[in-house]
Scaffold this active site. Structure first.
Site, mmCIF file in Angstrom:
data_model
loop_
_atom_site.group_PDB
_atom_site.id
_atom_site.type_symbol
_atom_site.label_atom_id
_atom_site.label_comp_id
_atom_site.label_asym_id
_atom_site.label_seq_id
_atom_site.Cartn_x
_atom_site.Cartn_y
_atom_site.Cartn_z
ATOM 1 N N ASN A 151 0.949 -1.237 -0.090
ATOM 2 C CA ASN A 151 -0.006 -0.115 -0.107
ATOM 3 C C ASN A 151 0.820 1.259 0.067
ATOM 4 O O ASN A 151 0.120 2.434 -0.563
ATOM 5 C CB ASN A 151 -0.980 -0.208 1.128
ATOM 6 C CG ASN A 151 -0.268 -0.448 2.444
ATOM 7 O OD1 ASN A 151 0.410 -1.334 2.451
ATOM 8 N ND2 ASN A 151 -0.331 0.485 3.562
ATOM 9 N N GLN A 179 -5.254 -3.977 -1.732
ATOM 10 C CA GLN A 179 -4.937 -2.820 -2.919
ATOM 11 C C GLN A 179 -5.094 -3.325 -4.199
ATOM 12 O O GLN A 179 -4.894 -2.490 -5.086
ATOM 13 C CB GLN A 179 -3.529 -2.541 -2.765
ATOM 14 C CG GLN A 179 -3.043 -1.632 -1.617
ATOM 15 C CD GLN A 179 -3.823 -0.112 -1.372
ATOM 16 O OE1 GLN A 179 -3.844 0.366 -2.546
ATOM 17 N NE2 GLN A 179 -4.025 0.193 -0.253
ATOM 18 N N SER A 199 -11.114 -5.134 1.149
ATOM 19 C CA SER A 199 -11.766 -4.129 1.595
ATOM 20 C C SER A 199 -12.343 -3.231 0.666
ATOM 21 O O SER A 199 -12.006 -2.479 -0.317
ATOM 22 C CB SER A 199 -10.924 -3.316 2.539
ATOM 23 O OG SER A 199 -11.460 -2.103 2.981
ATOM 24 N N THR A 237 -25.573 -9.575 12.975
ATOM 25 C CA THR A 237 -26.471 -9.252 11.660
ATOM 26 C C THR A 237 -25.648 -8.613 10.687
ATOM 27 O O THR A 237 -24.817 -7.628 10.730
ATOM 28 C CB THR A 237 -27.510 -8.135 12.279
ATOM 29 O OG1 THR A 237 -28.156 -8.699 13.310
ATOM 30 C CG2 THR A 237 -28.538 -7.997 11.326
ATOM 31 N N CYS A 325 5.232 12.061 12.050
ATOM 32 C CA CYS A 325 5.611 12.885 13.029
ATOM 33 C C CYS A 325 5.480 12.197 14.376
ATOM 34 O O CYS A 325 4.265 12.383 14.762
ATOM 35 C CB CYS A 325 5.525 14.399 12.899
ATOM 36 S SG CYS A 325 6.469 15.335 13.932
HETATM 37 C C1 LIG Z 1 -6.322 -0.366 3.906
HETATM 38 C C2 LIG Z 1 -5.548 -1.441 3.912
HETATM 39 C C3 LIG Z 1 -5.940 -2.423 4.919
HETATM 40 C C4 LIG Z 1 -7.022 -2.151 6.082
HETATM 41 O O1 LIG Z 1 -8.294 -2.153 5.292
HETATM 42 P P1 LIG Z 1 -9.458 -1.125 6.185
HETATM 43 O O2 LIG Z 1 -10.671 -1.873 5.493
HETATM 44 O O3 LIG Z 1 -9.412 0.191 6.057
HETATM 45 O O4 LIG Z 1 -9.679 -1.762 7.534
HETATM 46 C C5 LIG Z 1 -5.453 -3.546 5.168
HETATM 47 N N1 LIG Z 1 -4.361 -3.801 4.074
HETATM 48 C C6 LIG Z 1 -3.983 -3.079 3.159
HETATM 49 C C7 LIG Z 1 -2.932 -3.240 2.239
HETATM 50 C C8 LIG Z 1 -4.522 -1.489 3.094
HETATM 51 O O5 LIG Z 1 -4.327 -0.861 2.162
#
Ligand SMILES: *Cc1c(COP(=O)(O)O)cnc(C)c1O
Length: 392
Positions: A151, A179, A199, A237, A325
């Site tokens: 990512n 990704q 996701s 649910t 940071c």
């Molecule tokens: C965004 C991301 C996640 C987390 O997914 P969420 O749905 O935001 O919890 C996990 N792995 C990678 C590589 C991601 O880019």
């Protein structure tokens, strides 16, 4: 969203088609999917259809698709589910140094139950060596988890080759493919994976909804107790609108993949070439060719990533950095650190990730704002204070 949004690896805007598909499931036509009257049956049918659609997009069986609350839950459930189902066989996990925290922190958390994790290194391009995977396997190894595409720097891992190694050793193989949709193939059979996480908000679907694919016959146990939903594999649910939105967004991402790549790749290549050609002290991070087609990530010498982001933000350009940071000092992320860059480069990372609506004007905006901002920041940089100044 900022006027110029170049942070599609962080999240993506929900597509109009997706909102439209979800809308009816917030109204009274949709009940609790476990209820027997009409409204419940409507929701049940919508979830069944969404599951069939996602399964087709993954080249999987519907019974192998579990809907979750997102990438983090899917990674947790994949790793903990295999670990706890296999602990009588062994307590060794193999992953990589550049995984998302949803994977890394889960492996660390399992340490309290006696699990040991091998974190494989990557080369200067962020690439894992299949040979290292092979060498890390022990008689007590119960899971291999290697992300599909990183990512931060976009490097795409040789999953099929690692999958063959895992299979030969009969070790379940998980990939965080969050990704990938819209840019890479997500066919679980050619990838050779047993578990896969997705996701929806990373592919123009709603936040808070995801998929865990678990190949039939994989040693795995559910991680959320409760009702019998998701065939007893994830109690609670169901999020009917979210599931419908996810399936709609995934179908669009898969169908439009060639068009998306044809759109983002030339823009991304233009951005990379202009950056490296015109900005002194810049380097590409990640693999030059085996990388997500929408990812342009860089490090800049003697400058801090957070300061770059603030300069871009003032010009209404949204991006991200692999540096944060913490207590007053900029620290490189674990991914940037794993690349093994010289110390005066690691703090200046910048990630620009393109999407469906990115335009040549977006690239022009970055190339107008960034070079003067970098010169200004470098002139101010504490690292320069001790450099020779104009004397005598
Ligand atoms: C965004 C991301 C996640 C987390 O997914 P969420 O749905 O935001 O919890 C996990 N792995 C990678 C590589 C991601 O880019």
């Amino acid at each position: 969203m900022p006027a110029v949004y170049l942070d599609h690896a962080a999240t993506t805007p929900v597509r109009a088609e997706v909102i439209e598909a979800m809308a009816p499931y917030w109204t009274d036509i949709s009940g609790n999917p476990s209820s027997i009257y009409d409204a419940g049956r409507n929701a049940r049918h919508a979830i069944d259809a969404a599951r069939d659609s996602v399964a087709a997009d993954l080249n999987a069986r519907s019974s192998e698709v579990i809907f979750t609350s997102g990438g983090t839950e899917s990674d947790n459930a994949a790793i903990k589910g295999v670990a706890f189902a296999s602990m009588h066989r062994g307590k060794h996990l193999i992953t990589t140094a550049i995984e998302h925290h949803a994977v890394l922190h889960t492996c660390e958390w399992l340490g309290q139950f006696g699990f040991e994790t091998t974190y494989l290194p990557v080369d200067g391009y962020g690439m894992v060596s299949p040979d290292d995977v092979r060498k890390a396997i022990r008689p007590d190894t119960v899971l291999i988890s290697v992300m599909y595409a990183n990512n931060e720097v976009g490097t795409v891992q040789p999953l099929a080759e690692i999958g063959r190694i895992a299979r030969a050793s009969r070790i379940p193989f998980h990939t965080d493919a969050v990704q990938a949709p819209g840019l890479l193939s997500i066919d679980v059979s050619t990838l050779g994976v047993d578990l896969l996480s997705l996701s929806a908000h990373k592919f123009y679907g709603p936040k808070g909804t995801g998929v865990l694919y678990v190949r039939g016959g994989t040693r795995w146990q559910p991680q959320q107790s409760g009702g019998a939903q998701e065939r007893n594999r994830r109690g609670g649910t169901e999020n009917t609108p979210g599931i419908v939105g996810l399936a709609t967004a995934l179908r669009l991402a898969v169908n439009e993949r060639p068009a998306t790549i044809a759109h983002v790749k030339p823009l991304r290549d233009d951005l990379i070439h202009r950056m490296l050609d015109t900005v002194g002290g810049s380097r590409l991070t990640g693999h030059p060719t085996e990388r997500l087609q929408n990812n342009a990530s860089f490090v800049f010498r003697q400058v801090e990533g957070e300061s770059i982001l603030l300069s871009l933000d003032m010009a209404q350009i949204g991006a991200s950095s692999g540096s944060a940071c913490t207590s007053g000092a900029t620290e490189p992320s674990h991914v940037i650190t794993a690349l093994g860059l010289p110390s005066d480069w690691v703090r200046g990372s910048l990630r620009l990730t393109l999407g469906r609506t990115s335009s040549p004007e977006d690239i022009d905006a970055v190339m107008r704002v960034l070079p003067p901002a970098l010169s200004r920041l470098r002139a101010l940089s504490p690292g320069r204070v001790s450099a020779p100044t104009a004397t005598s």
